[in-house]
Design a protein around this motif. Structure first.
Motif, PDB file in Angstrom:
ATOM      1  N   PRO A  79      68.648  63.273  22.247  1.00 29.69           N
ATOM      2  CA  PRO A  79      68.055  64.438  21.577  1.00 29.69           C
ATOM      3  C   PRO A  79      68.376  65.753  22.298  1.00 29.69           C
ATOM      4  N   GLY A  80      68.717  66.745  21.489  1.00 27.79           N
ATOM      5  CA  GLY A  80      68.858  68.093  22.006  1.00 27.79           C
ATOM      6  C   GLY A  80      70.185  68.471  22.621  1.00 27.79           C
ATOM      7  N   ILE A  81      71.135  67.563  22.718  1.00 28.72           N
ATOM      8  CA  ILE A  81      72.381  67.942  23.380  1.00 28.72           C
ATOM      9  C   ILE A  81      73.473  68.371  22.419  1.00 28.72           C
ATOM     10  N   LEU A  82      73.351  67.996  21.158  1.00 27.22           N
ATOM     11  CA  LEU A  82      74.420  68.301  20.207  1.00 27.22           C
ATOM     12  C   LEU A  82      74.658  69.807  20.100  1.00 27.22           C
ATOM     13  N   ALA A  83      73.606  70.595  20.030  1.00 28.69           N
ATOM     14  CA  ALA A  83      73.765  72.053  19.930  1.00 28.69           C
ATOM     15  C   ALA A  83      74.439  72.602  21.183  1.00 28.69           C
ATOM     16  N   SER A  84      74.063  72.099  22.347  1.00 28.03           N
ATOM     17  CA  SER A  84      74.685  72.559  23.591  1.00 28.03           C
ATOM     18  C   SER A  84      76.163  72.205  23.625  1.00 28.03           C
ATOM     19  N   LEU A  85      76.498  71.005  23.169  1.00 26.92           N
ATOM     20  CA  LEU A  85      77.902  70.590  23.155  1.00 26.92           C
ATOM     21  C   LEU A  85      78.713  71.417  22.171  1.00 26.92           C
ATOM     22  N   ARG A  86      78.135  71.706  21.005  1.00 27.43           N
ATOM     23  CA  ARG A  86      78.844  72.548  20.026  1.00 27.43           C
ATOM     24  C   ARG A  86      79.046  73.955  20.566  1.00 27.43           C
ATOM     25  N   ASP A  87      78.024  74.503  21.219  1.00 22.90           N
ATOM     26  CA  ASP A  87      78.155  75.832  21.818  1.00 22.90           C
ATOM     27  C   ASP A  87      79.265  75.842  22.866  1.00 22.90           C
ATOM     28  N   GLN A  88      79.322  74.803  23.686  1.00 21.41           N
ATOM     29  CA  GLN A  88      80.362  74.731  24.717  1.00 21.41           C
ATOM     30  C   GLN A  88      81.733  74.580  24.092  1.00 21.41           C
ATOM     31  N   LEU A  89      81.830  73.824  23.007  1.00 19.44           N
ATOM     32  CA  LEU A  89      83.110  73.682  22.309  1.00 19.44           C
ATOM     33  C   LEU A  89      83.569  75.030  21.770  1.00 19.44           C
ATOM     34  N   ASP A  90      82.646  75.828  21.242  1.00 16.38           N
ATOM     35  CA  ASP A  90      82.998  77.171  20.773  1.00 16.38           C
ATOM     36  C   ASP A  90      83.533  78.028  21.927  1.00 16.38           C
ATOM     37  N   ILE A  91      82.888  77.924  23.079  1.00 16.40           N
ATOM     38  CA  ILE A  91      83.341  78.681  24.255  1.00 16.40           C
ATOM     39  C   ILE A  91      84.740  78.241  24.659  1.00 16.40           C
ATOM     40  N   LEU A  92      84.983  76.934  24.681  1.00 22.90           N
ATOM     41  CA  LEU A  92      86.305  76.420  25.052  1.00 22.90           C
ATOM     42  C   LEU A  92      87.358  76.826  24.027  1.00 22.90           C
ATOM     43  N   ASP A  93      86.998  76.808  22.744  1.00 25.13           N
ATOM     44  CA  ASP A  93      87.937  77.249  21.712  1.00 25.13           C
ATOM     45  C   ASP A  93      88.308  78.716  21.907  1.00 25.13           C
ATOM     46  N   GLN A  94      87.328  79.553  22.255  1.00 22.56           N
ATOM     47  CA  GLN A  94      87.610  80.967  22.496  1.00 22.56           C
ATOM     48  C   GLN A  94      88.507  81.145  23.712  1.00 22.56           C
ATOM     49  N   ARG A  95      88.224  80.386  24.767  1.00 26.77           N
ATOM     50  CA  ARG A  95      89.082  80.455  25.958  1.00 26.77           C
ATOM     51  C   ARG A  95      90.512  80.055  25.623  1.00 26.77           C
ATOM     52  N   ALA A  96      90.646  79.003  24.805  1.00 26.84           N
ATOM     53  CA  ALA A  96      91.985  78.546  24.411  1.00 26.84           C
ATOM     54  C   ALA A  96      92.701  79.635  23.617  1.00 26.84           C
ATOM     55  N   ALA A  97      91.982  80.296  22.724  1.00 28.19           N
ATOM     56  CA  ALA A  97      92.583  81.378  21.947  1.00 28.19           C
ATOM     57  C   ALA A  97      92.983  82.536  22.859  1.00 28.19           C
TER      58      ALA A  97
END
Length: 134
Positions: A79-97
């Motif tokens: 419980p509760g980690i999916l939002a954190s993981l999605r937020d981190q994925l967004d951060i990593l996607d931005q870094r990649a861009a």
């Protein structure tokens, strides 16, 4: 096991292991003499922490995710980690861009510089004619 043994078994420096302890990623009991003592499971925990760090997760998220890890590469629903993981994925996607944009700029700069250097090299060659300004 003492911190030196944990360091040898995991390949992680003692200093970094102390940091993991301070950030509540691992825990140690204290002997009467103040020495840290780790149980055998801590070796696997450190390996999981290293795998999650390599995946780009910061320690604050690893602290949330760690109880949900099954092994170094598998998470079970927690419980509760999916939002954190999605937020981190967004951060990593931005870094990649951002890295991709920096890579394109660097390639353009190199190409322009090579063209300028090529013209300068030709002008400096023996017997080369330098065009006269008109």
């Amino acid at each position: 096991m003492l911190i030196g043994e944990l360091s040898r078994r995991t390949g992680v420096s003692e200093r970094l292991l102390r940091y993991y302890e301070r950030t509540n990623l691992i825990r140690a009991d204290r002997r009467a003499n103040g020495y840290r003592e780790y149980d055998d499971q801590t070796v696997e925990t450190v390996r999981r922490v290293r795998a999650l760090l390599a995946a780009g997760l910061p320690t604050r998220i690893i602290r949330q995710v760690l109880p949900c890890t099954h092994d170094a590469a598998t998470l079970r629903p927690c419980p509760g980690i999916l939002a954190s993981l999605r937020d981190q994925l967004d951060i990593l996607d931005q870094r990649a861009a951002d890295l991709d944009a920096a890579r394109r700029l660097l390639r353009r700069t190199i190409a322009v510089t090579e063209n300028i250097d090529g013209v300068a090299d030709q002008a400096a060659a023996p017997g080369a004619r330098i065009p006269s300004p008109q």
